[in-house]
Structure formats: C-alpha cells, structure tokens
Design a protein around this motif. Structure first.
Motif, PDB file in Angstrom:
ATOM      1  N   PHE A  10       0.840  -1.140  -0.095  1.00 31.22           N
ATOM      2  CA  PHE A  10      -0.068   0.230   0.028  1.00 31.22           C
ATOM      3  C   PHE A  10       0.947   1.143   0.063  1.00 31.22           C
ATOM      4  N   VAL A  60       2.416   2.952  -2.351  1.00 30.67           N
ATOM      5  CA  VAL A  60       1.750   3.627  -3.639  1.00 30.67           C
ATOM      6  C   VAL A  60       0.655   4.329  -3.260  1.00 30.67           C
ATOM      7  N   ALA A  61      -0.193   3.501  -2.905  1.00 29.41           N
ATOM      8  CA  ALA A  61      -1.656   3.957  -2.326  1.00 29.41           C
ATOM      9  C   ALA A  61      -1.812   5.088  -1.470  1.00 29.41           C
ATOM     10  N   PHE A  62      -0.967   5.088  -0.311  1.00 26.23           N
ATOM     11  CA  PHE A  62      -0.686   6.024   0.865  1.00 26.23           C
ATOM     12  C   PHE A  62      -0.082   7.252   0.219  1.00 26.23           C
ATOM     13  N   ARG A  63       0.780   7.023  -0.634  1.00 22.96           N
ATOM     14  CA  ARG A  63       1.799   8.250  -1.400  1.00 22.96           C
ATOM     15  C   ARG A  63       0.812   9.040  -2.086  1.00 22.96           C
ATOM     16  N   THR A  64      -0.127   8.123  -3.125  1.00 23.57           N
ATOM     17  CA  THR A  64      -1.083   8.944  -3.845  1.00 23.57           C
ATOM     18  C   THR A  64      -2.159   9.776  -2.930  1.00 23.57           C
ATOM     19  N   GLY A  65      -2.589   8.839  -1.982  1.00 21.67           N
ATOM     20  CA  GLY A  65      -3.504   9.709  -1.091  1.00 21.67           C
ATOM     21  C   GLY A  65      -3.022  11.143  -0.570  1.00 21.67           C
ATOM     22  N   PHE A  66      -1.793  11.073   0.003  1.00 20.23           N
ATOM     23  CA  PHE A  66      -1.308  12.209   0.559  1.00 20.23           C
ATOM     24  C   PHE A  66      -1.024  13.342  -0.401  1.00 20.23           C
ATOM     25  N   TYR A  67      -0.729  12.882  -1.593  1.00 16.20           N
ATOM     26  CA  TYR A  67      -0.570  13.804  -2.684  1.00 16.20           C
ATOM     27  C   TYR A  67      -1.651  14.386  -3.535  1.00 16.20           C
ATOM     28  N   THR A  68      -2.748  13.967  -3.117  1.00 19.14           N
ATOM     29  CA  THR A  68      -3.947  14.290  -4.004  1.00 19.14           C
ATOM     30  C   THR A  68      -4.449  15.736  -3.909  1.00 19.14           C
ATOM     31  N   PRO A  69      -4.255  16.064  -2.567  1.00 18.26           N
ATOM     32  CA  PRO A  69      -4.692  17.649  -2.405  1.00 18.26           C
ATOM     33  C   PRO A  69      -3.798  18.727  -3.349  1.00 18.26           C
ATOM     34  N   VAL A  70      -2.645  18.263  -3.553  1.00 12.81           N
ATOM     35  CA  VAL A  70      -1.615  19.088  -4.507  1.00 12.81           C
ATOM     36  C   VAL A  70      -2.211  19.173  -5.749  1.00 12.81           C
TER      37      VAL A  70
END
Lengths: 287, 314
Positions: free
Chosen positions: B127, B129-139
């Motif tokens: 997970f 990549v999934a976590f990283r994607t999640g934290f980056y979404t607001p950007v």
C-alpha cells in the motif's frame, strides 16, 4: 529498513518489528483517511438535496441520493462550454510548452552562442517572480493588443515556463554529444537532429513537463478570472469561482457537484500517471 | 548581446585560416542556436520580461487604470508609492499576516511532510504507492473546487465543529473570527502542500545509505537516536531545499484567503499579494506594482540567504 543483523533473539526481534510495522500502517491509514476526508464530503455532499444539507450540515451519508445537482450543471449551467474552454487552453498550453521549452533547452544545452548566459540567467531569475508582479502590466498589455476575452489572452502568457526550460536543458545536457555528432557527419540538419534524435530521447522530461503544465493550466484561475469576461470564455475554475460567490453561493449541493466535476478529470489522470507527477516534483522540486 | 566581442580574438600560434574557420563555425552555431531559442525568447520577452520591467517602472509613476488610454498623463513620482505603502496600516498589517503564514506554516508543513515521508520509508512495502497517492491528492486538485468543500467543513455548524463538539471542545466560527481565520488558512495551506514536500523528502531519504542505518542499529542506537544522529544531518540539504521552496510559495500567500475569506474578516487574512491584487482591482496600478515589488524583493532576499545557507552547509 529494519534488518536483523544482530543475530540474537531473532524471533523476539521479528515480533517487535512486526508490531511496529502494524502501528505504522495504522497511523498511515488514519492520516490518509483524514487527508482525503474533504474529498469524501465533497463527493457525498454532491448527491444531497439542498434541503438535506441545510437540515443537517454535519451529516455524512446522503439520505436520499440524487443526481439532480449534476443534471443542473449539464443543462442549465453550460458545463460543456466551460469544460471545452479549459481543455482547449490546457492542450494548447501544453503543446506550446513542450515545443518551445525543448527547443530552447536544446540550444542552451548543446550550443555555444552569444547571449546564452544572459538567457539562462533571466530564466532562472523569473522562477522566483511572484505572479502578482507581472499581473498588472500583463492586463494592460492584453487590453492594448485587443485580446481581452479571447483564447489568446488565456493562453499566450503561459506558453513558456522557466521551469520547463530548466528541466529540458538539464536533461538534454545529459545526451551524449557523440550521438549528435554522428548524425551531423551523416549529413542530418539541425532541425532533423532535434526532431529525430533529441526529442525521442526526451520522453521522460516531456511527460513530466506536459503533465505539470496541464495541471497548472487546468487549475489556474486568477488570470482567467480577469482575462475571461463573458460566460462563453470561462474555464471550469473561473465558472465555479464566480458561481460560488455569486448566483448559487448558498446552494452547497450544486457547488459540491461542480467541485467534483472540476477535480475528477485531474484526479483520474493523476491516479494513472502519478509516477510522472511525483518524479517531476522529486527531480526538479517545483510544481 | 554581441557575439563578436566575446569571441576569442585569435587561435594559438596565430594561424589565421584556422581561427577564421573556427569563428565562422561559432557564428554558424550562434545562428542555429538563436533559431531554436527564438520562439521561446520572443514569447518570454513579451509576456514575462517586459511586464516584469514595466511593473518596476510603473511603481515609480502615478499610473492608474484610466491612464491606459492616455499614457501621456502619467507622471514620474519617484518613491512616493513606496512611501505611501509603508504609511498604510493596511499594507503593514498585510506584511504581518504574510509573515504569520510563513513563520507558522513552513515548520508545520515541513514537520507533517517529514513524518509522512519517514513513515512511508520505514520499510513498509504494501500500500505504499496508495498511501503516497492519497497524501499527494490535495496537491493536484483545484483550490477553487477544494475551497467549496473546506468552507462547508469550516462553517459554524459544519462537520468539523460537529466532530470537535462531540469531543467536548467548543470550536470557533473559523472563517468569521479574526483570531481563527488565519490558523484555518495555515491548516489549509499545510494540507495542500504537504504532499509536495513529502515527495521531495522521500527522494532525500532514499539517498541515505542503508549500511549507515544498519551500522547504527548494530551499535544499539534506538529509533529516535538514529533519526536525530543519522537521518536529520544527512537530510539537511533536502530540508533546506524544501524550506526555500515553501518560503517562495508561502510568501506569495494569496489563493487560500481569496477563495475562502476574501481577505476578511476585517482584513485578518489579507496578505501582501492580496493587497496588491485589491489595489489592481481599484485601478491603482502603480500602487499595486509597488506592493508586488516589495514582495518580490522579500522573496529574492530570503531565497538568496537560504541558498547561501544551503551551499555553506553542504
């Protein structure tokens, strides 16, 4: 990173590591849920009626889900037109940036010419210029050219980016000179070398630059807000921004649906191409 | 920008033919390079450099919106606009507001980003990549769109206060409080920017050799000690780089208050950028340019100081 190089108490150590890992997973899970919660609210709220939102502003799940808010955007609020404007502006901006930045990047990386240092220095300085500094003269300039409220006004100021030049110069600098020399000896012209040798090798930085430019253009709203003056020239964020302070300011369900429509394309692109987003940021470190 | 002056006068040994050939090769190179650079240089000069210089020139005049049609009515006024700026309580307040955002926002954003990066780099594989994607979404999401839902979340009887109320905390009416509007802006800023910093920090963490951490582990160093003695010192260049980037962005603080509070309540969230934008809206073009140049100078100075620090420490 935890490796059991100590050798003693392996099973105990493994147990400690496993427990620690579980804690990290839990913490990350909580953090990611909190981070994404606003998006959940946005999505769920967009399916609520105005009455439900007013009755229970803190409610989470929609009681009587409706797609009416989305319908209104497509029928009454000309979503298609805003979407088209956003897309045209973004695509032209991306193509322009890829072309112009890679051309000047090639010149800066592989040629020795008078004024080279000056061009590069000016590009680097403008990396730090805040948007408001050029805002006023740009507005005056566009007005004088008679371009206010045209696609040209929305696109021209963003056709070049200092960051793009920097990225392309760095990458092209890494292409071996021998490769270019070999082509020259074979009698290839410079344009041909750029188009047939340099550009095909620039896949990764072009992808990163293209995605970052698209993202910037799609989300840009301050300049379009000033440059676009009639509804037929609005981009998506401009429309949403004006509506959310204007005629539908209190219709939260409708606004939330609009927000979903603005961010959905970008989030989809992001999820599929996220490698390029994060690679670009990590290598260059600038949005 | 003349090439002939910078070209070396003669080759070694003074063989005229060879040096002539070299000069003509150099001239040919210059012509080709400028052809490639031309489209960029024209657009860049027209839409970036000239506006940048005109803004500077404008700040020493009394240019107003009405003068766009009749540029001859414009007078040179020296430093008057700058003097007026520093006598304006609203501008001085906007300086303090921007400073508040920078001074509190940068450590907060960097702290959160560092914690996330360290957690993601702690050896977990599933997970990730999934976590990283999640934290980056607001950007990657539009601030205009995000503002709609944040205004909704932060309203007096909105979801956030319902949660806080459930925990027994009586929460303020965030966006309508002169005290709490800025913390809300800072929170929003951190939420939007932590993803970028996290990615930069992750890249930095991955350059730390695993042998170093392992060696420390064998010597019996605990996680805290390993972090403060190995990770932090090795991350210093990355951290400083992140701080420079954030300060360039945060000094331009504008979008959050524009979409959330319109600079209110009572100018509590009116930043320098916002001040300049407002003056532009009033038609005070010269005054707006002066304000934006004060900001530009501040950004240039701060990043110069930080870059010097960056170079000295590495």
């Amino acid at each position: 990173m935890e490796t059991t190089t100590t050798g003693r108490g392996r099973s105990l150590w493994d147990h400690v590591v496993a427990r620690r890992r579980l804690l990290i997973y839990l913490a990350l899970l909580v953090a990611v849920v909190v981070t994404l919660l606003p998006f959940m609210w946005m999505l769920l709220g967009s399916f609520k009626t105005q009455g439900e939102i007013l009755r229970d502003p803190a409610g989470f799940l929609p009681q009587h889900p409706t797609t009416e808010n989305y319908g209104t955007w497509f029928t009454r609020l000309h979503l298609g037109r805003f979407f088209l404007n956003s897309l045209v502006v973004a695509v032209v901006t991306v193509v322009g940036n890829l072309l112009f930045c890679s051309m000047v990047g090639y010149a800066l990386a592989k040629f020795d010419f008078a004024g080279k240092r000056l061009v590069f220095a000016l590009v680097m300085i403008t990396l730090m210029v805040p948007g408001v500094v050029t805002f006023v003269p740009l507005f005056v300039l566009v007005a004088k050219l008679g371009l206010t409220n045209t696609y040209a006004a929305l696109i021209l100021p963003f056709l070049t980016s200092p960051l793009g030049v920097f990225m392309m110069r760095q990458f092209i600098g890494g292409i071996p000179d021998a490769l270019l020399e070999a082509a020259r000896i074979d009698g290839a012209g410079e344009l041909r070398i750029w188009a047939r040798i340099v550009m095909p090798l620039c896949g990764p930085p072009l992808a990163t630059l293209g995605i970052l430019t698209f993202l910037g253009s799609w989300n840009n709203f301050l300049w379009p807000l000033v440059a676009a003056q009639t509804e037929d020239m609005y981009t998506l964020p401009v429309a949403l921004s004006l509506y959310s302070t204007g005629q539908i300011a209190t219709q939260y369900g409708l606004l939330l649906a609009g927000s979903v429509l603005v961010i959905a394309p970008i989030v989809l692109v992001f999820v599929f191409l996220q490698r390029y987003f994060t690679q670009g940021i990590a290598t260059v470190g600038v949005r | 920008m003349s090439g002939r002056r910078t070209a070396r006068p003669a080759g070694d040994g003074g063989r005229a033919a060879a040096s002539g050939a070299r000069r003509s090769l150099r001239r040919r190179q210059s012509v080709i390079a400028w052809t490639f650079a031309l489209p960029f240089v024209v657009l860049f000069a027209w839409f970036t450099l000239i506006p940048l210089l005109s803004s500077f020139a404008m700040s020493f005049t009394d240019f107003r919106s009405a003068d766009v049609q009749s540029p001859f009515a414009v007078d040179f006024v020296g430093l008057d606009q700058y003097v007026k700026l520093f006598q304006s309580t609203q501008f001085l307040r906007s300086l303090r507001t921007t400073g508040y955002f920078v001074v509190v926002g940068i450590p907060l954003t960097m702290g959160i980003a560092l914690i996330l990066a360290v957690a993601l780099n702690s050896g977990i594989t599933r997970f990730r990549v999934a976590f990283r994607t999640g934290f980056y979404t607001p950007v990657v999401t539009s601030i205009v769109a995000v503002a709609v839902v944040w205004r909704f979340i932060l309203q007096q009887d909105g979801p956030l206060n319902a949660i806080l109320g459930g925990l027994g905390i009586s929460a303020p009416d965030w966006l309508n409080s002169t005290t709490w509007a800025m913390p809300a802006m800072i929170g929003l800023g951190a939420w939007r920017n932590m993803g970028t910093l996290m990615v930069i920090f992750l890249a930095g963490l991955q350059t730390i050799p695993a042998e170093l951490t392992e060696a420390a582990l064998t010597d019996g160093a605990g996680p805290v000690r390993r972090f403060t003695r190995i990770t932090l010192p090795l991350m210093r260049p990355t951290l400083l780089f992140g701080a420079v980037l954030l300060s360039v962005w945060y000094l331009q603080f504008f979008e959050e208050p524009y979409v959330m509070t319109q600079g209110g309540p009572l100018d509590a969230t009116l930043s320098v950028s916002y001040f300049a934008f407002k003056q532009f809206g009033f038609g005070n073009y010269a005054y707006a340019s002066a304000a934006s140049y004060v900001l530009f100078v501040a950004i240039a100075l701060l990043s110069m100081v930080m870059f010097r620090g960056l170079r000295a420490r590495t």
